[in-house]
Design a protein around this motif. Structure first.
Motif, PDB file in Angstrom:
ATOM      1  N   THR A  55       9.176 -14.154  12.227  1.00  0.00           N
ATOM      2  CA  THR A  55       9.016 -14.241  13.681  1.00  0.00           C
ATOM      3  C   THR A  55       7.676 -13.629  14.048  1.00  0.00           C
ATOM      4  OG1 THR A  55      11.406 -13.975  13.870  1.00  0.00           O
ATOM      5  CG2 THR A  55      10.126 -13.653  15.874  1.00  0.00           C
TER       6      THR A  55
ATOM      7  N   VAL B  97      12.800   7.781  14.289  1.00  0.00           N
ATOM      8  CA  VAL B  97      14.178   7.600  13.820  1.00  0.00           C
ATOM      9  C   VAL B  97      14.417   8.181  12.426  1.00  0.00           C
ATOM     10  CG1 VAL B  97      14.639   5.573  15.260  1.00  0.00           C
ATOM     11  CG2 VAL B  97      13.780   5.260  12.917  1.00  0.00           C
TER      12      VAL B  97
ATOM     13  N   ASN C  44      16.347  -1.085  15.631  1.00  0.00           N
ATOM     14  CA  ASN C  44      15.382  -2.123  15.291  1.00  0.00           C
ATOM     15  C   ASN C  44      14.142  -1.586  14.571  1.00  0.00           C
ATOM     16  OD1 ASN C  44      13.674  -4.698  16.071  1.00  0.00           O
ATOM     17  ND2 ASN C  44      12.618  -2.949  16.984  1.00  0.00           N
TER      18      ASN C  44
ATOM     19  N   PRO D 159       3.577  -8.322  15.887  1.00  0.00           N
ATOM     20  CA  PRO D 159       2.482  -7.580  15.249  1.00  0.00           C
ATOM     21  C   PRO D 159       2.758  -7.274  13.773  1.00  0.00           C
ATOM     22  CG  PRO D 159       2.832  -6.759  17.459  1.00  0.00           C
ATOM     23  CD  PRO D 159       3.929  -7.754  17.206  1.00  0.00           C
TER      24      PRO D 159
ATOM     25  N   LEU E  37       4.507  -9.102  11.600  1.00  0.00           N
ATOM     26  CA  LEU E  37       4.310 -10.315  10.783  1.00  0.00           C
ATOM     27  C   LEU E  37       2.832 -10.695  10.736  1.00  0.00           C
ATOM     28  CD1 LEU E  37       6.194 -12.420   9.233  1.00  0.00           C
ATOM     29  CD2 LEU E  37       5.491 -13.971  11.049  1.00  0.00           C
TER      30      LEU E  37
HETATM   31  N1  LIG Z   1       8.918 -10.044  12.597  1.00  0.00           N
HETATM   32  C1  LIG Z   1       9.637 -10.563  11.641  1.00  0.00           C
HETATM   33  O1  LIG Z   1       9.315 -11.651  11.117  1.00  0.00           O
HETATM   34  C2  LIG Z   1      10.880  -9.865  11.153  1.00  0.00           C
HETATM   35  C3  LIG Z   1      11.727 -10.555  10.285  1.00  0.00           C
HETATM   36  C4  LIG Z   1      12.865  -9.941   9.824  1.00  0.00           C
HETATM   37  C5  LIG Z   1      13.178  -8.657  10.235  1.00  0.00           C
HETATM   38  N2  LIG Z   1      12.352  -8.004  11.086  1.00  0.00           N
HETATM   39  C6  LIG Z   1      12.726  -6.633  11.451  1.00  0.00           C
HETATM   40  O2  LIG Z   1      12.673  -6.484  12.854  1.00  0.00           O
HETATM   41  C7  LIG Z   1      12.337  -5.130  13.181  1.00  0.00           C
HETATM   42  C8  LIG Z   1      11.172  -5.131  14.160  1.00  0.00           C
HETATM   43  O3  LIG Z   1      10.071  -5.783  13.545  1.00  0.00           O
HETATM   44  P1  LIG Z   1       8.787  -6.279  14.353  1.00  0.00           P
HETATM   45  O4  LIG Z   1       8.343  -7.500  13.656  1.00  0.00           O
HETATM   46  O5  LIG Z   1       9.077  -6.277  15.796  1.00  0.00           O
HETATM   47  O6  LIG Z   1       7.780  -5.089  13.964  1.00  0.00           O
HETATM   48  P2  LIG Z   1       6.667  -4.322  14.825  1.00  0.00           P
HETATM   49  O7  LIG Z   1       5.839  -3.634  13.801  1.00  0.00           O
HETATM   50  O8  LIG Z   1       6.024  -5.248  15.787  1.00  0.00           O
HETATM   51  O9  LIG Z   1       7.518  -3.242  15.627  1.00  0.00           O
HETATM   52  C9  LIG Z   1       8.149  -2.174  14.980  1.00  0.00           C
HETATM   53  C10 LIG Z   1       8.157  -0.987  15.919  1.00  0.00           C
HETATM   54  O10 LIG Z   1       8.822   0.099  15.225  1.00  0.00           O
HETATM   55  C11 LIG Z   1       8.118   1.287  15.525  1.00  0.00           C
HETATM   56  N3  LIG Z   1       8.377   2.329  14.530  1.00  0.00           N
HETATM   57  C12 LIG Z   1       7.828   2.443  13.294  1.00  0.00           C
HETATM   58  N4  LIG Z   1       8.280   3.563  12.705  1.00  0.00           N
HETATM   59  C13 LIG Z   1       9.113   4.158  13.588  1.00  0.00           C
HETATM   60  C14 LIG Z   1       9.873   5.357  13.555  1.00  0.00           C
HETATM   61  N5  LIG Z   1       9.855   6.183  12.481  1.00  0.00           N
HETATM   62  N6  LIG Z   1      10.650   5.660  14.617  1.00  0.00           N
HETATM   63  C15 LIG Z   1      10.668   4.860  15.712  1.00  0.00           C
HETATM   64  N7  LIG Z   1       9.954   3.732  15.803  1.00  0.00           N
HETATM   65  C16 LIG Z   1       9.193   3.388  14.746  1.00  0.00           C
HETATM   66  C17 LIG Z   1       6.652   0.864  15.539  1.00  0.00           C
HETATM   67  O11 LIG Z   1       5.831   1.814  16.188  1.00  0.00           O
HETATM   68  C18 LIG Z   1       6.736  -0.478  16.264  1.00  0.00           C
HETATM   69  O12 LIG Z   1       6.604  -0.310  17.658  1.00  0.00           O
HETATM   70  C19 LIG Z   1      12.047  -4.425  11.861  1.00  0.00           C
HETATM   71  O13 LIG Z   1      13.200  -3.707  11.445  1.00  0.00           O
HETATM   72  C20 LIG Z   1      11.779  -5.575  10.910  1.00  0.00           C
HETATM   73  O14 LIG Z   1      12.062  -5.266   9.565  1.00  0.00           O
HETATM   74  C21 LIG Z   1      11.203  -8.573  11.552  1.00  0.00           C
END
Ligand SMILES: NC(=O)c1ccc[n+]([C@@H]2O[C@H](COP(=O)([O-])OP(=O)(O)OC[C@H]3O[C@@H](n4cnc5c(N)ncnc54)[C@H](O)[C@@H]3O)[C@@H](O)[C@H]2O)c1
Length: 259
Positions: A196, A71, A97, A199, A201
């Protein structure tokens, strides 16, 4: 009358989920498919993205296609939207996301490269996604976009300056774009998840039970969130059940940012 449950609320719709190969993106892709949508799963992680597409079929009986897409690269995002429209004939929903926390460190210790990498993915990645999704949604007669922000888009946290800035930026961009396209039938909202178990977190906590205890202590419900709890909100915001909700930054966080 809109259905009260999300069952069938997205039947015949087509959705894109960026960062769909893991965590919240994977849970969102499966939940969107359960609600009836066809899903294009986008990620830089091919194995994770393909696994999500397979899970959409196995767990939701749905249709999904994986497209490798970074992205942060404009040409990738343009091709992603073209592929989704080519595959499903339309685009109705998008979940922007993909994101990362970035390195830990105070502002004066952050390098420009660390700053640019985190902002480039978390904020510019959402901008690029919106830039190409919006025309496709307009061509389909409207739709709904959900940007994945964070509790760090609503309040500050020490030690993650670029993450906090990027997520506040996502909330601001959501509000601006929501106002721009409201009258053309596109609703744009953000979700601000609390901690949440994904992976990302788990990586942030580094297996240290003290960090997990400290994080849980800041959550009034007394536990971390589950990805499917965030995905429920994604489906609701994507569906007509939320038809009067626009430009909202919705905390889904067990009460973490109640002020
Ligand atoms: N897990 C939490 O506690 C939490 C809390 C608040 C916000 N978020 C937000 O939720 C979103 C998802 O987080 P998650 O916890 O599922 O993380 P995650 O690391 O499990 O998943 C993120 C995904 O994004 C992909 N990714 C990374 N760089 C990319 C790129 N350049 N283009 C396309 N894909 C790419 C990764 O390969 C991975 O599959 C993020 O934006 C994160 O900031 C997560």
């Amino acid at each position: 009358m809109v259905p009260l449950s999300s069952e069938g609320s997205l039947t015949g719709k087509a959705a894109i989920v960026t960062g769909g190969g893991s965590g919240l993106g994977r849970a969102s892709a499966i939940a969107l498919a359960r609600a009836g949508a066809h899903v294009t799963v986008a990620d830089v992680n091919e194995a994770g993205g393909k696994e999500t597409a397979a899970l959409v079929f196995e767990e939701a009986g749905g249709d999904a296609e994986f497209v490798r897409s970074d992205v942060t690269r404009e040409e990738d995002v343009e091709q992603l939207v073209d592929r989704a429209v080519g595959r499903w004939g339309r685009l109705d929903c998008a979940v922007n996301n993909a994101g990362m926390t970035g390195p830990n460190g105070f502002t004066a210790d952050y390098t420009l490269e660390q700053w640019n990498t985190t902002i480039g993915l978390n904020l510019t990645g959402v901008f690029l996604s919106l830039k190409y999704e919006i025309p496709a949604l307009l061509a389909s007669g409207g739709g709904s976009i959900v940007n994945m922000a964070s509790g760090a888009g609503l309040v500050g946290f020490a030690g993650l300056p670029a993450y906090v800035a990027s997520k506040h930026g996502v909330v601001g961009l959501t509000k601006a774009a929501a106002l721009e396209y409201a009258q053309q039938g596109i609703r744009i909202n953000a979700i601000c998840p609390g901690s949440t178990r994904t992976p990302m977190l788990e990586g942030f906590m580094g297996g240290d039970p003290n960090i997990e205890r400290a994080m849980t202590a800041g959550i009034p419900l007394g536990r971390l969130g589950r990805p499917d709890e965030i995905a429920e909100a994604v489906v609701w915001l994507c569906s007509d059940a939320s038809s009067f909700v626009l430009g909202h930054a919705m905390a889904v966080d067990g009460g973490s940012v109640i002020q």
